[in-house]
Design a protein around this motif. Sequence first.
Motif, mmCIF file in Angstrom:
data_model
loop_
_atom_site.group_PDB
_atom_site.id
_atom_site.type_symbol
_atom_site.label_atom_id
_atom_site.label_comp_id
_atom_site.label_asym_id
_atom_site.label_seq_id
_atom_site.Cartn_x
_atom_site.Cartn_y
_atom_site.Cartn_z
ATOM 1 N N VAL A 196 0.863 -1.184 0.000
ATOM 2 C CA VAL A 196 0.000 0.000 0.000
ATOM 3 C C VAL A 196 0.895 1.227 0.000
ATOM 4 N N ALA A 197 0.646 2.134 -0.943
ATOM 5 C CA ALA A 197 1.397 3.385 -1.026
ATOM 6 C C ALA A 197 0.440 4.497 -1.431
ATOM 7 N N PHE A 198 0.529 5.641 -0.764
ATOM 8 C CA PHE A 198 -0.350 6.781 -1.051
ATOM 9 C C PHE A 198 -1.828 6.391 -0.969
ATOM 10 N N ASN A 199 -2.159 5.534 0.000
ATOM 11 C CA ASN A 199 -3.536 5.056 0.171
ATOM 12 C C ASN A 199 -4.043 4.319 -1.066
ATOM 13 N N CYS A 200 -3.111 3.678 -1.772
ATOM 14 C CA CYS A 200 -3.463 2.893 -2.954
ATOM 15 C C CYS A 200 -2.834 1.506 -2.857
ATOM 16 N N ASP A 201 -3.557 0.508 -3.350
ATOM 17 C CA ASP A 201 -3.016 -0.845 -3.458
ATOM 18 C C ASP A 201 -2.195 -0.928 -4.730
ATOM 19 N N THR A 210 -7.354 2.255 -2.081
ATOM 20 C CA THR A 210 -7.694 1.196 -1.129
ATOM 21 C C THR A 210 -9.157 1.280 -0.696
ATOM 22 N N LYS A 211 -9.689 0.145 -0.283
ATOM 23 C CA LYS A 211 -11.065 0.112 0.224
ATOM 24 C C LYS A 211 -11.203 0.990 1.462
ATOM 25 N N GLU A 212 -10.153 1.017 2.304
ATOM 26 C CA GLU A 212 -10.192 1.839 3.510
ATOM 27 C C GLU A 212 -10.329 3.318 3.166
ATOM 28 N N ARG A 213 -9.599 3.751 2.129
ATOM 29 C CA ARG A 213 -9.688 5.156 1.715
ATOM 30 C C ARG A 213 -11.060 5.452 1.134
ATOM 31 N N LEU A 214 -11.612 4.523 0.377
ATOM 32 C CA LEU A 214 -12.956 4.704 -0.171
ATOM 33 C C LEU A 214 -13.986 4.818 0.949
ATOM 34 N N GLU A 215 -13.891 3.930 1.922
ATOM 35 C CA GLU A 215 -14.848 3.944 3.035
ATOM 36 C C GLU A 215 -14.745 5.240 3.822
ATOM 37 N N ARG A 234 -9.685 8.604 -8.632
ATOM 38 C CA ARG A 234 -9.697 7.136 -8.703
ATOM 39 C C ARG A 234 -9.416 6.658 -10.133
ATOM 40 N N SER A 235 -10.005 7.337 -11.086
ATOM 41 C CA SER A 235 -9.798 6.968 -12.492
ATOM 42 C C SER A 235 -8.348 7.171 -12.906
ATOM 43 N N ARG A 236 -7.742 8.264 -12.441
ATOM 44 C CA ARG A 236 -6.334 8.517 -12.783
ATOM 45 C C ARG A 236 -5.420 7.456 -12.196
ATOM 46 N N VAL A 237 -5.702 7.057 -10.964
ATOM 47 C CA VAL A 237 -4.895 6.005 -10.324
ATOM 48 C C VAL A 237 -4.965 4.719 -11.128
ATOM 49 N N ALA A 238 -6.159 4.375 -11.619
ATOM 50 C CA ALA A 238 -6.345 3.112 -12.355
ATOM 51 C C ALA A 238 -6.090 3.219 -13.847
ATOM 52 N N SER A 239 -5.759 4.414 -14.348
ATOM 53 C CA SER A 239 -5.700 4.648 -15.790
ATOM 54 C C SER A 239 -4.603 3.870 -16.510
ATOM 55 N N ALA A 240 -3.552 3.481 -15.800
ATOM 56 C CA ALA A 240 -2.443 2.764 -16.440
ATOM 57 C C ALA A 240 -2.483 1.263 -16.163
#
Length: 243
Positions: A196-201, A210-215, A234-240
């Motif tokens: 986990v980095a920057f609240n991202c998996d 992360t689910k925790e950040r979403l919640e 969220r879209s930018r994080v998943a864009s690549a």
Amino acid sequence: MFENYKYKYRSRGKFIFVPTERCERKGRRLIQFFSTRVDFPDYFFHYKPGGHVAALHAHLKNEFFFKIDIQNFFYSIARNRVTRTLRDWGYLGASNAAKWSCVANPVPGPSYVLPIGFVQSPLLASLVLMRSPVAKAIDRARANGVTISVYLDDLIGSHGDEDTVREAYEDILRSCLEANLIPNQNKLAPPNKAIVAFNCDLTRGNAEVTKERLERFFSITHTDLSRRSFEEYRSRVASANVS
């Protein structure tokens, strides 16, 4: 009486200093001076487009990851260290500039340090890091093919071979201690296939909030604009991500 800040306050457990107008002018003068005199390493993502999202995306092709977070990063950098670094870069009046750029340490550590809140603090911390044992360890890791991204006090490394990643991780940890930039033990992520980095998996080919950040975000009411901004993030994080 010497005053370089108006007041300080605490936010999310951190001390924030609000500079005086004179201090901010001096800080912007420092930034202007170095804007044409220093080329930051390409792994300094706080000086690259895309910021921490780009720092995550840099690792998607690899399989093993680690993360090192430096505890109280700014408040670990002593005033005499800032002075030495400015002198190394040929800045006239280095001692005076360091005095204007530092405050009495609000946490345990060196007596006078860079504060959170001054415009010049990220620049000066970056210059210190570039001249530290940590930068040398990063160079050794990169020479072995390890991908490194640094975003101020957060460092991520990755590679396709676990042993290579572990060697780099341990070397950088040792260099942090040598540089008196102590890793936050609660935020360390030793080599693994998922961190986990920057609240991202982060896993091979995939980065997502992360689910925790979403919640946490959806646990309170937000404006339509705030919700749209978060979904765009969220879209930018998943864009690549690799399908």
